[in-house]
Design a protein around this motif. Structure first.
Motif, PDB file in Angstrom:
ATOM      1  N   LEU A 193      34.018 -30.865  94.616  1.00  0.00           N
ATOM      2  CA  LEU A 193      34.137 -29.403  94.576  1.00  0.00           C
ATOM      3  C   LEU A 193      33.464 -28.821  93.343  1.00  0.00           C
ATOM      4  CD1 LEU A 193      37.813 -28.861  95.755  1.00  0.00           C
ATOM      5  CD2 LEU A 193      35.704 -28.593  97.039  1.00  0.00           C
TER       6      LEU A 193
ATOM      7  N   ARG B 145      26.731 -28.096 100.307  1.00  0.00           N
ATOM      8  CA  ARG B 145      27.728 -27.116  99.889  1.00  0.00           C
ATOM      9  C   ARG B 145      27.107 -26.110  98.911  1.00  0.00           C
ATOM     10  NH1 ARG B 145      30.386 -27.116  95.648  1.00  0.00           N
ATOM     11  NH2 ARG B 145      29.736 -29.246  95.182  1.00  0.00           N
TER      12      ARG B 145
ATOM     13  N   VAL C 285      34.574 -22.484  99.572  1.00  0.00           N
ATOM     14  CA  VAL C 285      34.268 -23.906  99.437  1.00  0.00           C
ATOM     15  C   VAL C 285      34.279 -24.585 100.797  1.00  0.00           C
ATOM     16  CG1 VAL C 285      35.039 -26.061  98.457  1.00  0.00           C
ATOM     17  CG2 VAL C 285      35.163 -23.986  97.111  1.00  0.00           C
TER      18      VAL C 285
ATOM     19  N   VAL D 145      42.572 -28.320  93.335  1.00  0.00           N
ATOM     20  CA  VAL D 145      42.154 -29.688  93.015  1.00  0.00           C
ATOM     21  C   VAL D 145      42.032 -29.855  91.509  1.00  0.00           C
ATOM     22  CG1 VAL D 145      40.286 -31.328  93.220  1.00  0.00           C
ATOM     23  CG2 VAL D 145      41.075 -30.106  95.220  1.00  0.00           C
ATOM     24  N   LYS D 146      41.461 -28.837  90.852  1.00  0.00           N
ATOM     25  CA  LYS D 146      41.318 -28.956  89.392  1.00  0.00           C
ATOM     26  C   LYS D 146      42.677 -29.030  88.721  1.00  0.00           C
ATOM     27  CE  LYS D 146      38.191 -26.322  87.229  1.00  0.00           C
ATOM     28  NZ  LYS D 146      37.298 -25.159  87.006  1.00  0.00           N
TER      29      LYS D 146
ATOM     30  N   LEU E 196      39.149 -25.339  95.194  1.00  0.00           N
ATOM     31  CA  LEU E 196      38.713 -25.685  93.845  1.00  0.00           C
ATOM     32  C   LEU E 196      39.859 -25.631  92.841  1.00  0.00           C
ATOM     33  CD1 LEU E 196      36.428 -26.334  91.958  1.00  0.00           C
ATOM     34  CD2 LEU E 196      35.997 -23.899  91.725  1.00  0.00           C
ATOM     35  N   LEU E 197      40.537 -24.460  92.811  1.00  0.00           N
ATOM     36  CA  LEU E 197      41.574 -24.296  91.790  1.00  0.00           C
ATOM     37  C   LEU E 197      42.631 -25.370  91.928  1.00  0.00           C
ATOM     38  CD1 LEU E 197      42.083 -20.450  91.755  1.00  0.00           C
ATOM     39  CD2 LEU E 197      40.879 -21.900  90.132  1.00  0.00           C
TER      40      LEU E 197
ATOM     41  N   VAL F   4      38.138 -18.459  97.196  1.00  0.00           N
ATOM     42  CA  VAL F   4      37.551 -19.707  96.725  1.00  0.00           C
ATOM     43  C   VAL F   4      37.693 -20.777  97.800  1.00  0.00           C
ATOM     44  CG1 VAL F   4      37.739 -21.527  95.017  1.00  0.00           C
ATOM     45  CG2 VAL F   4      37.961 -19.157  94.320  1.00  0.00           C
TER      46      VAL F   4
ATOM     47  N   LYS G 119      32.614 -20.812  93.236  1.00  0.00           N
ATOM     48  CA  LYS G 119      32.808 -19.748  92.238  1.00  0.00           C
ATOM     49  C   LYS G 119      33.456 -20.339  90.982  1.00  0.00           C
ATOM     50  CE  LYS G 119      33.614 -15.480  94.852  1.00  0.00           C
ATOM     51  NZ  LYS G 119      34.731 -15.610  95.807  1.00  0.00           N
TER      52      LYS G 119
END
Lengths: 112, 546, 969
Positions: free
Chosen positions: A99, C961, B377, B164-165, B161-162, B373, C965
């Motif tokens: 990601l 991909r 993604v 997973v991070k 994203l958020l 997001v 953001k």
């Protein structure tokens, strides 16, 4: 025996700690695996070390000859859980890498 | 042994079985899965209440022994025991009270955002209940792992994203904590030769100094593991991002996770290092006190500094933990009573707030961006993206209802009257300012002033932050985008707020229960006696034929 | 009147509030007003009916038990003073409702307004009626909350929002202080009950905690009553609708502060601190308020500052600590409420009719609205303290008290002069109000140029209030007299002094002071008139340091700038610092206790070190360290080395007679390695060293981490050594060793512990495995690789990586040679491994092995098929449904446990016997075996699920991909 083992545990821990403080996810996962080896050995050692004692209760072996089974049981559980969590962490770091596009633990390269 | 006695283990088995059964049902049959999940959660709630009533009725050693469940019919300390006492029963009820609304909330849209939501949810409940029930140190570790594993799954639920991070950090730190847990437990075993908490409490008294230092070292390492969970500064930076990133219903149930750490600290510190048990009694209280102060300060500052409501909520979790750690660190029964009340109140509040935020922000950018997001993604046709809006009845007068809920949350977080937040704060403050009981001419020690000041300060920061963001959201918000909110999304929030209201009205009985709990904790001999003298069923040997 | 009606009286407004709120959708303007009006009226009447039961110091009490343990009961208590205030609250409340009915425009959401207004009325009544200090502070905060909502009623307007927020922030903070203060007070007295507190004055004043208590309570009261230095929220609250100002900022909310001070007067007053703290605040507000009021352009601004000044007057009177002064204070509370409320309403009417409140625009309104003008003038006269009006009487009392000497000090001696100056100022701003607004030429630039008298009933409230001013002013003893004395008696009790409400006391010093003030004020105004006509808003000097701007700035700086800075610098969002902290803390947590109790490790002679063992471990250590070094740039090498230390661990277990661990470790080792290998394929290539080492900061960071690592390592060795060397305590293990066979029915104690003694742990453990498998599966369904790692297939990747690793291979790595075994062999091995797995599983209870080892081995068998034949090939031949295996595993395990319920035993009680199977021989068929079967099935399921999930990624087709953001918030 004890001395060697504890030294070994120490070294493994040291390398593990060093690795989990690194910025790359792969380093972290290797570090965690090393640490879990160290911890497993540590738990095992807590029961006291017995060289080539009987593994199981044969008829006539008195209990004292066996090494403490409880830490062993704990280690077995710990190994399994360690395995599971390692697998999970691996997948998460893969996902994160996918990601974020980087394998930095914070998902973005640090400037400094 | 009648079925009634097996009730003690039900909080663990019911979700486990449900979770397993749900795996056999195809992912696409969502409604069926949802219904089963809800049913199990309702059963769980009923069981929890039953156990709560039982715990409340415990009046003597005989009754206390009834609350001990010997797994595998092995006598303590050899087998694993489950123990229902007032504290664990309280936590069980709290868990169930959070679980039901969170699950209902998820049914609106979130449970469709990824695979196996319901199984993971049930497993989380199993882990929580197990952690609260078990009376065995290593078994506690196992249940910690169960609930952590489930929490990893739920935190990552919906991916993106958020999440997973945040998940990466959350997992890494909790893995480290797990290792510490193992080291601590094994050291304690190595020194005392037992894993059973009650037995441990007995044996600690007779540990000779040469070993005692090792025991304390082990306890220290163990403590770090728990304080990471409890979110003590500076081991808590992972928390706000993780809770913010989690899906709303997940955050709703996560509100109890930090309390697990608090629970264990409270339980063990008073059981093993309680008053006059041994030379190391009161071990680590200083750390808790100072750590708590640091945490509440950091939390309060964070609350002031956070722009997004999500982070605000995340930091209020820290404020809550800090307050509790501080209260425990002061090591006084009366304060603990207030703290327990506060625990219940703040947990309910935060859970409600997390879910409310998602509804409030739905109309606005901040909330949308998180989804955005995810969407962005996983742009390509992902069948299990939560469909916007979801099916169901939309709520009339949305903004008004949300506004009232928001105000209620603000009042609760700031500890303003008339809701339970105020009662909790009053209970703690009055206990702190009356060190020698009411009416005595005793002066208030300096440290108490600091604690009181910090509690007031945290309330103030919550007040300022909540008014600021409330005004921004409800008064100064741009016209237009009214969020489409379903009744089954608001109902959970209202449910939780109603619970706090109940807590307020029934403050008297509630406080009496907390008081009994606190007294039982500070005088653990009954717990110890109950566990060590719990009777096996029949002659244990009768069941083995050679 | 029955006591329980007190509760009804209190609940009534809240009930009305809810009822009104439910009219949310109504179109009618008057329906909510009617509802609210009737509620207020009923409340007024009920209160009035209580009068007989509170005369002559009688008290009505109602107590509802709430939290008796903490002395918090819902106590309501009405005495003369409370009655007087209840009358003000309900009566003026009613008038305000009537007024608001005409004031509010059709566009406003009327129901919300009246709902909030009634709720506020209820809260205020609560403050007045509560007989328990905590209950009082509860309602106290409620008034703050509802005033916030009322001030912010027109929230589309930014001033309203800011004003509301400031009012809440300040009064709310005051409330927090008050809470602590009253808790302390209760702690001193030993009860929160008002009667007890009032009785314990001497104890309180003598108590060492008196000063902190006093300060905290004063902060509460002064913030509420907008006294210096907390006064600045009041002028900003003028953004509220005028009815709100008329109610909150004249009669009720701001009065709460002085009400509390009067209420606690018998307990707290009469000390040096009381006089100075309260006196200073009061006198400052008294003068500054009046002075600021002169220079306001906004009518309501003028009134607001005048309110501050009048409340200052009351506070000053209370601070003096003499009963007569207290009487004056109570009297002035009533008077101020009446004339100030009417003035606010008048200002509202003017605003309503002309569309502005700016006194530089307004003028000559008399000719348009003579009636209103007359009323306003009378009220203004009362405010200025003109004879024959109620304001005059209390002001005279104040002057009289000012002249008296109480606590001899500069402040006390200066008081007469200050009082006179204040009088002059108040006269000045009153004249300004009247003169500029009603006289002079007709207004030129006002929004609606044709003002006229307001509707009849909009004037009615003003009329009635002004009427009150006159009656009280002319025949005080026949009007307010009895009520006042009732109130005074209930506050002062036996201390009640003799006082006369006569209008004419002869030529006295106070009268002289009044005359001076009158003249002085008039002159002052005539001097300032020109200047005031064009000056900008605010008083000359103080114009530029405005309280609320300072407040705002502080608030923003502290709560925003500093907070963000601190959060940014005391916290972090990066992982490494966090892990560093974790490591550091755990090291400290272990080291400190050891250090404190003087720990020194003692070494045993190195004689009994087995060289071979040492040899193995040297390898182990080397591989660990080199893994640490290579993990960044040579991943595969690091992996191999990791395996090396894994094997060493494994050997150690075997060596130290723990075969079970050895086996398990080995199989786990294999699977983990494969997993990591599968994963490697998705990691970014890292060719060539990114040269960090040159950077000093990086080098320092490395050094610190190295230090930490060494410390932790050393710590662990020492701990491990210490624990191993200490004599083994009498552990629960002995019990297991003794009973494993006799009661657990197994010879392999470890396994018996796992499946029987501590089977519950195992159940949890397999659940963890299952959960993780699910998570992995769920996460990988959404897996999207980074664009650059899409392409080459998995096998190639592994082969290349492996070849790269060739140069630095060590003997220990040969175990991993199965990677090179051709797939054919793997296929042949399939049945063999399966058999072995089952064998391991079955013998588990008596010999090393068991469900877990068996399960993993089974999984390896499947895994080999994947490795050998490739994913597709394997899936064509094998149908595995891992989810089923997982679910069944768990269910079997639980079922085994529950089984024992039916024979009346607790969960997981085991039952064992041996059955003879062909070829294998006697196997233990303990119920534990069934449990172990569950373990077996789950382990197979979970492991395979994880492996498949990862393996599948390489045969999926991905679209490139787009860049995600950046993280927000």
């Amino acid at each position: 025996m004890e001395l060697v083992l504890s030294l070994g545990i120490g070294i493994m821990t040291g390398s593990g700690v060093w690795l989990i403080l690194r910025p790359r996810t792969y380093q972290v996962i290797i570090g965690l695996s090393l640490l879990s080896y160290a911890v497993n050995l540590f738990i095992f050692g807590v029961g006291g070390l017995k060289v080539n004692g009987p593994a199981i209760l044969a008829d006539g072996t008195e209990a004292a000859a066996l090494s403490d089974p409880v830490p062993q049981a704990l280690v077995l559980t710990a190994i399994v859980i360690g395995f599971a969590t390692t697998a999970l962490f691996l997948v998460v770091l893969l996902a994160a890498r996918g990601l974020t596009g980087t394998d930095h633990v914070d998902g973005r390269e640090q400037s400094q | 042994m009648n079925l009634g006695q097996h009730l003690i283990i039900a909080p663990i088995l019911v979700p486990l079985v449900t979770g397993a059964l749900l795996l056999l049902i195809d992912e696409r049959r969502r409604l069926q899965k949802a219904m089963i999940g809800v049913a199990s959660t309702i059963i769980l709630f009923a069981v929890a209440v039953a156990l709560f009533r039982f715990a409340d009725s415990i009046d003597g050693p005989e009754a206390a022994r009834q609350g001990v469940y010997l797994l595998g019919n092995w006598a303590a300390p050899f087998g694993i025991v489950l123990v229902v006492d007032r504290l664990s029963a309280l936590m069980l009820v709290l868990t169930a009270t959070l679980a039901l609304p969170s699950l209902i909330f998820a049914l609106a849209r979130w449970h469709t955002a990824g695979a196996h939501f319901h199984s993971l949810f049930q497993f989380l409940l199993m882990g929580l209940n197990g952690a609260f029930l078990t009376g065995d140190l290593f078994n506690l570790f196992v249940f910690f792992e169960v609930l952590l594993a489930a929490s990893y799954g739920l935190l990552l639920h919906g991916s993106g994203l958020l999440r997973v991070k945040a998940g990466l950090h959350y997992i890494a730190i909790n893995l480290a904590a797990a290792l510490l847990f193992l080291i601590g437990v094994s050291m304690i075993y190595g020194v005392t030769g037992t894993l059973n908490m009650a037995d441990l409490a007995v044996r600690v008294a007779s540990v000779e100094p040469q070993k005692r230092m090792l025991l304390e070292a082990g306890a220290g390492i163990l403590g770090v593991a728990f304080l990471i969970k409890a979110g003590m500064w500076p081991l808590n930076f992972w928390l706000p991002p993780a809770y913010t990133a989690a899906a709303a219903p997940v955050a709703g149930i996560f509100a109890i996770l930090t309390k697990v750490g608090i629970y264990v600290v409270l339980r063990l510190s008073l059981l093993v290092f309680g008053e006059g048990t041994s030379s190391s009694s009161g071990f680590g209280l200083q750390v808790l006190l100072i750590g708590g102060m640091a945490t509440i300060t950091f939390g309060a500052i964070g609350v002031l500094a956070s722009q997004a409501l999500g982070r605000l909520a995340g930091f209020s979790v820290l404020v809550s933990s800090g307050t509790l750690l501080m209260a425990i660190g002061l090591g006084s029964g009366a304060i603990t009573t207030g703290a327990l009340f506060y625990l219940a109140s703040s947990t309910l509040t935060i859970s409600a707030f997390f879910m409310l935020i998602e509804l409030v922000e739905r109309g606005q950018d901040a909330g949308a961006s998180m989804l955005a997001v995810t969407m962005e993604v996983y742009g390509d046709a992902d069948e299990d993206e939560p469909e916007e809006g979801g099916e169901g009845v939309a709520l009339p007068g949305t903004m008004a209802v949300l506004g009232i809920c928001f105000a209620a949350c603000g009042i609760l977080l700031a500890g303003l009257p008339p809701l339970s937040g105020f009662v909790a704060k009053f209970a703690m403050l009055s206990a702190m300012l009356e060190p020698a009981g009411s009416g005595s001419a005793a002066l208030v020690p300096a440290v108490m002033w600091v604690v009181v000041f910090l509690i007031i300060l945290s309330g103030l920061s919550a007040l300022i932050a909540m008014t600021r963001s409330g005004i921004r959201t409800f008064w100064a918000s741009l016209e237009g985008t009214k969020p489409r909110v379903l009744v089954i999304e608001v109902a959970p929030v209202l449910l939780l707020l109603l619970a706090t209201l109940l807590l307020t009205v029934q403050a008297g009985p509630a406080m009496r229960y907390m008081d009994a709990t606190a007294r039982a904790l500070s005088a653990p001999h009954q717990y110890i006696d109950a566990v060590t003298n719990a009777r096996q069923v029949g002659p244990a040997s009768a069941e083995v034929q050679q | 009147m029955p006591e329980r009606l007190l509760f009804f009286l209190l609940v009534l407004p809240f009930a009305g509030s809810i009822a009104t709120a439910l009219l949310l959708r109504t179109a009618s303007r008057s329906l909510p007003a009617w509802l609210a009006g009737s509620v207020a009226l009923i409340a007024t009447i009920t209160t009035a009916l209580y009068y007989p039961s509170v005369t002559a110091g009688k008290v009505v009490r109602q107590e509802i038990s709430w939290l008796p343990e903490l002395g918090l009961n819902f106590t309501l208590r009405m005495d003369g003073f409370a009655w007087l205030f209840s009358m003000l609250v309900t009566g003026i409340g009613f008038l305000v409702v009537v007024y608001a009915r005409y004031y509010m425009s059709a566009e406003d959401p009327i129901p919300r307004f009246f709902s909030f207004l009634l709720a506020f009325m209820g809260a205020m009544l609560g403050v007045v009626l509560s007989g328990n200090l905590i209950v009082l502070s509860i309602f106290w905060e409620l008034t703050s909350i509802f005033s916030f909502l009322l001030i912010g009623y027109w929230y589309h307007n930014a001033n309203a929002r800011d004003g509301a927020r400031m009012a809440l922030t300040i009064t709310g903070t005051g409330g927090f202080c008050l809470l602590v203060g009253v808790i302390l007070l209760g702690h001193i007295v030993g009860s929160y009950d008002l009667d007890a507190v009032l009785a314990a004055g001497d104890v309180v004043r003598a108590h060492p905690l008196y000063v902190p208590t006093l300060i905290l309570i004063l902060i509460g009261a002064l913030t509420k009553s907008a006294q210096f230095p907390f006064h600045f929220w009041l002028p900003n609250a003028m953004a509220a609708p005028t009815p709100v100002s008329a109610y909150l900022h004249s009669a009720t909310m701001v009065k709460a502060g002085v009400f509390l001070l009067a209420r606690l007067w018998p307990t707290l007053s009469g000390t040096f601190e009381w006089f100075w703290l309260l006196g200073l605040a009061g006198i400052t507000s008294l003068v500054l308020g009046a002075y600021f009021a002169i220079f306001q352009r906004d009518l309501k601004g003028l009134l607001a500052y005048s309110t501050i000044s009048h409340l200052g007057l009351i506070a000053t009177l209370l601070s003096l600590g003499s009963p007569l002064a207290a009487v004056a204070a109570i009297f002035h509370m009533v008077n101020h409420a009446t004339f100030k409320a009417s003035l606010f309403m008048a200002a509202g009417i003017i605003d309503h009719e002309t569309g502005t409140r700016d006194m530089q625009k307004l003028s000559g309104l008399y000719r348009f609205m003579p009636h209103t003008a007359t009323l306003a003038m009378v009220a203004c006269a009362a405010m200025a303290g003109v004879p024959l009006l109620n304001g005059f009487l209390s002001k005279e009392m104040f002057f009289a008290e000012a002249v008296e000497t109480h606590a001899d000090s500069i402040l006390d001696r200066a008081l007469p002069y200050i009082a006179t100056i204040y009088g002059a100022f108040s006269v000045a701003y009153s004249i300004r109000f009247i003169h500029t607004v009603f006289f002079g030429p007709p207004p030129t630039d006002i929004p609606n140029p044709h003002p006229h008298e307001p509707p009849r009933w909009m004037r009615f409230p003003v009329e009635s209030l002004v009427f009150a001013c006159l009656i009280v002013g002319i025949v005080p003893s026949m009007s307010i007299g009895p009520f006042l004395s009732t109130a005074v008696l209930s506050v002062l009790g036996t201390e009640t002094p003799h006082y006369s409400l006569a209008v004419w006391h002869g030529i006295t010093l106070p009268l002289m002071m009044s005359v001076v003030a009158m003249v002085g004020g008039t002159i002052l105004y005539s001097l300032l008139q020109k200047y005031l006509a064009h000056c900008e808003d605010g008083p000359p000097i103080f114009r530029h340091l405005r309280g609320q701007r300072i407040f705002e700035r502080i608030l923003v700086t502290v709560s925003w700038k500093w907070a963000r800075w601190v959060e940014a610098n005391l916290g972090t969002r990066r992982l490494q610092p966090q892990l560093r902290l974790v490591a550091g803390f755990s090291f400290a947590a272990a080291a400190i206790p050891l250090y404190l109790s003087g720990f020194e490790p003692k070494l045993a002679p190195l004689a009994q070190v087995d060289p071979a063992f040492a040899m193995i471990w040297i390898i182990g250590m080397l591989s660990a360290v080199s893994a640490a070094l290579l993990a960044k740039y040579h991943r595969v090498a690091a992996l191999v080395l990791l395996g090396g230390s894994g094997v060493v661990t494994c050997i150690t277990f075997a060596w130290l007679s723990a075969p079970d661990l050895a086996i398990t470790q080995l199989v786990v080792e294999i699977v983990t390695t494969v997993l990591l290998l599968l994963g490697l394929r998705w990691l970014p290539k890292r060719v060539g060293k990114i040269d960090e080492s040159t950077m000093l900061s990086a080098r320092l960071r490395r050094l610190r981490d190295f230090g930490l690592a060494v410390a932790c390592g050393a710590g662990m060795s020492i701990l491990a050594y210490a624990v191993m060397m200490q004599p083994v305590p009498d552990t629960i293990a002995n019990y297991f060793l003794d009973n494993a066979y006799t009661q657990g029915g197994g010879k392999n104690v470890v396994n018996v512990i796992l499946v029987d003694f501590r089977g519950f742990d195992t159940m949890g453990e397999i659940t963890v495995l299952g959960i993780v498998a699910l998570t992995v599966f769920a996460l990988l369904r959404r897996f999207r690789p980074a664009s650059e790692s899409i392409g080459t297939t998995e096998q190639q990747q592994i082969q290349n990586a492996f070849d790269d690793a060739q140069p630095d291979r060590k003997p220990g790595d040969t175990v991993r040679d199965y990677l090179l075994v051709p797939s054919v062999v793997m296929q042949w091995m399939f049945p063999v491994i399966i058999t072995f797995a089952i064998y391991l599983f079955l013998r588990g209870h008596d010999l090393p092995g068991g469900g877990f080892a068996g399960g993993i081995t089974m999984a390896i068998a499947f895994l080999l098929q994947y490795l050998g034949g490739g994913t597709r090939w394997a899936e064509d031949r094998l149908r595995i449904l891992p989810l089923r295996w997982i679910a069944l595993g768990l269910l079997i395990a639980v079922a085994t446990g529950v089984g024992s319920w039916f024979v009346g035993y607790p969960f997981l009680s085991s039952h064992s016997q041996y059955v003879a199977l062909p070829f294998i021989g006697k196997v233990p068929a303990a119920s534990a075996l069934l449990f172990d079967l569950g373990v077996f099935s789950l382990v197979v399921g979970a492991t395979v699920l994880i492996l498949i999930a990862i393996a599948h990624q390489s045969i999926r087709t991905y679209r490139i991909r787009t860049e995600p953001k950046p993280e927000d918030t």
